[in-house]
Design an enzyme around this catalytic site. Structure first.
Site, mmCIF file in Angstrom:
data_model
loop_
_atom_site.group_PDB
_atom_site.id
_atom_site.type_symbol
_atom_site.label_atom_id
_atom_site.label_comp_id
_atom_site.label_asym_id
_atom_site.label_seq_id
_atom_site.Cartn_x
_atom_site.Cartn_y
_atom_site.Cartn_z
ATOM 1 N N GLY A 33 39.090 54.143 23.391
ATOM 2 C CA GLY A 33 39.103 54.388 21.942
ATOM 3 C C GLY A 33 40.293 53.678 21.324
ATOM 4 O O GLY A 33 40.910 54.172 20.382
ATOM 5 N N TYR A 149 29.621 69.466 19.813
ATOM 6 C CA TYR A 149 30.865 68.731 20.060
ATOM 7 C C TYR A 149 31.855 69.631 20.791
ATOM 8 O O TYR A 149 32.493 69.229 21.765
ATOM 9 C CB TYR A 149 31.437 68.297 18.700
ATOM 10 N N ASP A 281 31.668 74.903 3.329
ATOM 11 C CA ASP A 281 33.120 75.024 3.497
ATOM 12 C C ASP A 281 33.510 74.856 4.967
ATOM 13 O O ASP A 281 34.662 74.598 5.279
ATOM 14 C CB ASP A 281 33.581 76.429 3.056
HETATM 15 P P1 GDP Z 1 36.567 70.332 10.139
HETATM 16 O O1 GDP Z 1 37.996 70.784 10.272
HETATM 17 O O2 GDP Z 1 35.941 70.077 11.471
HETATM 18 O O3 GDP Z 1 35.761 71.261 9.288
HETATM 19 O O4 GDP Z 1 36.624 68.887 9.509
HETATM 20 P P2 GDP Z 1 36.531 68.124 8.136
HETATM 21 O O5 GDP Z 1 37.558 67.089 8.154
HETATM 22 O O6 GDP Z 1 35.120 67.662 7.971
HETATM 23 O O7 GDP Z 1 36.952 69.128 6.962
HETATM 24 C C1 GDP Z 1 36.012 69.937 6.378
HETATM 25 C C2 GDP Z 1 36.575 70.719 5.190
HETATM 26 O O8 GDP Z 1 36.869 69.845 4.102
HETATM 27 C C3 GDP Z 1 35.544 71.702 4.691
HETATM 28 O O9 GDP Z 1 36.176 72.829 4.132
HETATM 29 C C4 GDP Z 1 34.824 70.893 3.620
HETATM 30 O O10 GDP Z 1 34.173 71.735 2.668
HETATM 31 C C5 GDP Z 1 36.001 70.163 2.996
HETATM 32 N N1 GDP Z 1 35.600 68.908 2.322
HETATM 33 C C6 GDP Z 1 35.705 68.646 0.997
HETATM 34 N N2 GDP Z 1 35.229 67.443 0.698
HETATM 35 C C7 GDP Z 1 34.842 66.877 1.873
HETATM 36 C C8 GDP Z 1 34.282 65.601 2.211
HETATM 37 O O11 GDP Z 1 34.026 64.730 1.381
HETATM 38 N N3 GDP Z 1 34.045 65.379 3.542
HETATM 39 C C9 GDP Z 1 34.307 66.327 4.497
HETATM 40 N N4 GDP Z 1 34.062 66.037 5.800
HETATM 41 N N5 GDP Z 1 34.817 67.542 4.200
HETATM 42 C C10 GDP Z 1 35.063 67.809 2.901
#
Ligand code: GDP
Length: 325
Positions: A33, A149, A281
């Site tokens: 990676g 995952y 969320d």
């Molecule tokens: P996670 O920690 O695995 O959930 O990873 P993410 O980086 O995808 O973060 C998700 C969080 O960011 C959630 O609360 C989403 O609702 C919020 N979020 C807001 N806007 C975005 C967006 O454009 N992309 C993603 N991936 N998450 C978003």
């Protein structure tokens, strides 16, 4: 360790990033990676990118038997944000379980002395107690949005632990919290929150449209700058040897709303911000325990989130044409 970034053709027609026209043998550190978010920041004599299909055992075996690396930092994985984890569940499971199984076994077979394998805080159970410690990894179902995952990564922890116990190998795993930085995937639908929001903010600013954010903005995450992860990983290569996975975390929670405020401020976006509550969320919070880092590497200074975001946005704006998006 030297930073080498010259691309040269590899025997099988694929590419390995190495010292020059001659393929290197017995590199001190091989990074899988190597062109990704963390791998690009790590110093390694040899780095491989996604042109090696590590899901394929024969490709992985040939790579390791040719290169015979002394140490390996294994960052390669199929990764993505909430959107892609929910949409490509089968691929997230298959790709990651195959990549990890092949790489860890090849390390054993070809006498790699030390291996660092990257897990993620997604491995932790959804319903659990906080702060998260490495003891909790297998003690309940992961969050439904990313369980394929999470289970694939949990099995990497099992494989590492089993190999330590049966073969006495110095293999370890690390668990970084939400990483961000240059060389990320800035895709609007499949990226992690920070790169997706930087890209969305850029487009909203350029096109004079609303900036639409997923969810309520209230979820909390512990963001860590990619360069900090790389430095801690290089430190762990020398100094950390335990079956207990090492959590790489600032232990500072930030809301998505706060991240939006900082990005908008740095990028000078003056338009409307819209919260799209029809979008998920995800997990509300996943605070982790970084007491081991504090104990073993007390000298380490984490990059403040404002500085890390500024560097990431500068990189994004200067490289917009060529980035992953
Ligand atoms: P996670 O920690 O695995 O959930 O990873 P993410 O980086 O995808 O973060 C998700 C969080 O960011 C959630 O609360 C989403 O609702 C919020 N979020 C807001 N806007 C975005 C967006 O454009 N992309 C993603 N991936 N998450 C978003």
């Amino acid at each position: 360790m030297k930073m080498i970034n010259k691309l040269s053709p590899y025997e099988s027609g694929m590419e390995v990033i190495d010292v020059g026209e001659e393929h290197i043998r017995r590199p001190e550190v091989l990074v899988t990676g190597g062109s990704g978010l963390v791998g690009s920041m790590i110093n390694g004599e040899a780095k491989i990118n996604s042109s090696f299909d590590l899901r394929d055992k024969n490709v992985t075996d040939k790579l390791f038997s040719d290169l015979r690396p002394k140490n390996v930092i294994h960052c390669a994985a199929k990764v993505g944000g909430l959107g892609s984890n929910m949409n490509y569940k089968g691929e997230f499971f298959y790709d990651n379980i195959m990549i990890n199984t092949n790489v860890i076994e090849a390390c054993r077979k070809y006498d790699v002395k030390k291996l660092i394998c990257f897990l993620s805080t997604c491995v932790f159970p959804d319903k659990t107690t906080y702060p998260l410690t490495s003891k909790q990894i297998h003690s309940g179902e992961p969050h439904e949005s990313n369980y394929p995952y999470a289970y694939a990564k949990r099995m990497a922890e099992v494989q590492i632990r089993a190999y330590r116990e049966q073969y006495g190998l110095e293999y370890i795993s690390v668990i970084p919290t939400n990483i961000y930085g240059p060389n990320d995937n800035f895709n609007l639908d499949n990226g992690h929150v920070i790169p997706s929001l930087i890209h969305k903010c850029y487009l909203a600013r350029e096109n004079k449209t609303d900036l639409v954010i997923w969810g309520s903005g209230s979820p909390l995450r512990e963001f860590i700058y990619s360069e900090d992860v790389a430095k801690l990983t290089e430190w762990a290569l020398e100094e950390y040897n335990s079956s207990d996975p090492l959590i790489l975390s600032t232990s500072e929670e930030t809301s998505i709303k706060n991240i939006v405020d900082i990005i908008v401020d740095i990028m000078k976006f003056k338009g409307n911000i819209v919260w799209d509550k029809s979008k998920p969320d995800g997990q509300f919070r996943k605070p982790s325990d970084n007491s081991k880092i504090k104990k073993y590497a007390p000298f380490f200074k984490f990059t403040p989130i404002e500085d890390g975001l500024r560097k990431t946005i500068d990189w994004f704006e200067s490289n917009y044409k060529n980035i992953r998006k």
